[in-house]
Scaffold this active site. Sequence first.
Site, short mmCIF file in Angstrom:
data_model
loop_
_atom_site.label_atom_id
_atom_site.label_comp_id
_atom_site.label_asym_id
_atom_site.label_seq_id
_atom_site.Cartn_x
_atom_site.Cartn_y
_atom_site.Cartn_z
CG ASP A 158 -2.36 0.70 1.16
OD1 ASP A 158 -2.35 1.82 0.92
OD2 ASP A 158 -3.33 -0.06 0.85
CB SER A 175 -9.21 0.93 0.06
OG SER A 175 -8.25 0.95 -1.18
CG HIS A 222 -5.18 4.08 1.10
ND1 HIS A 222 -4.52 2.77 0.61
CD2 HIS A 222 -6.43 4.26 0.48
CE1 HIS A 222 -5.91 2.15 0.08
NE2 HIS A 222 -6.65 2.84 0.03
#
Length: 614
Positions: free
Chosen positions: A203, A545, A243
């Site tokens: 990621d 996600s 994220h």
Amino acid sequence: MRRLVLLGLLGLGVSACKEPEPIKVEPQELPLCPDLVVKDLSRSAPLASQAQGAVSSALRSTSASDNSPQPMLVRFRKQTGVQAAAVSRLREDRVRKLGALVKYHWPSLDTLALSLTPEAQARLAQDPEVLSITPDRPVHALGMSPWVPVSALLGAPSTTGSTAEYTWAVRMTQANQVWDANNDGVLDSGAPTGEGITVCVIDSGIDPNHPELKAAYAGGKDFVDNDDVPEDKDTSGAWGGGHGTHVAGTIVAQLGSGGQVNPNDPTLSPSGMVGLAPGAKLLVARVLDENGDGRTSDVIAALRWCKEKEAHIASLSLGSSNPDEAERAAFDEVYAAGMLSIAASGNGGELATPESKVYPAAYASVVAVGAVDPEAKHPAFSQGGDHLSLVAPGVNIYSTYPQGQSPFATLEAGGKFYASSALDFVPYEEYTGKLVDCGLGENNRSCPELEATCEGFVAYVTRGGEIKFSDKVKNVRSQGARAVIIANNDPEDDEALGFTLGSPATWPPVTAIPTTLVNDIRAQIGSPVRVGIRGGDYSLSTGTSMATPHVSAVAALVWSARPTLTNTQVRAILESTAKNLVDPEVPESPTGKDIVFGYGLVQAKVAVDKALNP
């Protein structure tokens, strides 16, 4: 006194016999407080905007019209036998002689990642051993946003916390039923928690010093900056969108290890939240920059690194709309070697077609994950299709965020705290002043003249009109507002006041209130109120996600319950024990699998029970 400025007179020709007609000029009002006018800022400003990851250096694509080197993937024909290694070396030598800058060479995939000029590409394409030359395509995060290296284990995992840390998503997936059967906020002795299983998150990197992640973090690699520090920051030290930290927390956040939460939100535990597999180990491979963008070659390299580090599971909340044969081969290779890859299906907002599928989720060797909301219904953004395997919670998921980078608002009026929402790009500041009604904030004279002074006040602004939030704030700021409250006018938006100011600037603290609080706050007009923005360690986020790490964590629970399982068996257990969900608009498949929910909602307790009692 209000100040005016006249527009310059237009030059006109003048007759010798007649005076020119006077030109009528409309006055243009200057800001009352020029020192407070909002100014645009660079990324270097210490704003809460950095928590949103809204400004960052993007990947620069090279135009095919020039002869600059371009990132490419070159696939050669498969070589086997004793000469394979020698052939691979000769191939690399050939491309280097063409001026190629080799980034990665994967002999087992017969693939090189390199930079080639268009002229060199044309020459290489004539090589009969070359199968394909394709762009090293961009990949992106599928969410709707220098540190000192740490040791492999910064602290012992906590086993005691509070049931308040069990988010709705933890409960919906039954994770807490696996490791806290009596629901007392303590991990049950001997229960599967993910212990002994390693999950590799590919990621944007994480905040490895987050109190929820330190105990689980077992190492990482940064394929963006080419070092061993997979932190979600750019080279200037500015944080990215958080994220990867959010994804990691969903998997391994610890009981009783909370960071800074919004103390004025009664729905949040002061100890934060807990991941679905708090006993699992976390590896981190950073392939996305602080803007959430990356390259296929780094995904392939990270995937192989995860396998080399003996990860059981690779979790990928990223993707691209086009397949890539080298990438597919890499996922097939690690699957054959025993690792389970789980990836997000995409946020395209439509049922996946051959043209709209997202990769790597759509490869056969990867588990594709879609999202559901808190009512286990299909959100419009979540992509499906015949390749979809499972769904998991993916709407307003509460999880970890880089420390101090998630803005939350504190609003106090009449001695009482009110729940409100911080707008992005605002500074971490607090201000107390008289509340002044500035209406729609449609111009820089919208606030009452006698109350709007440059000494400062709190502007109350109503949503609506043909004007952006940013312009409303600029207008009242230029009249002296040191803080702003924006009142929502649409009850349908009360659940998620995702208002934005658009870009970093010298904004004052700004917060938004739902329609349910309008009367209470308006009653305070003329009285002092306090508006503050602080930085928290958690955030809400939405997307496939966010759904993906839920499935990755449940896979870790199943594997830790029975470590002798193969990756194929773990996948089969997850799919066969999923809760069947029905979309009234989609015919139910006889196999229980459909294009909206796949096999259904992942269920940890049922899956673990099946693993223990096959």
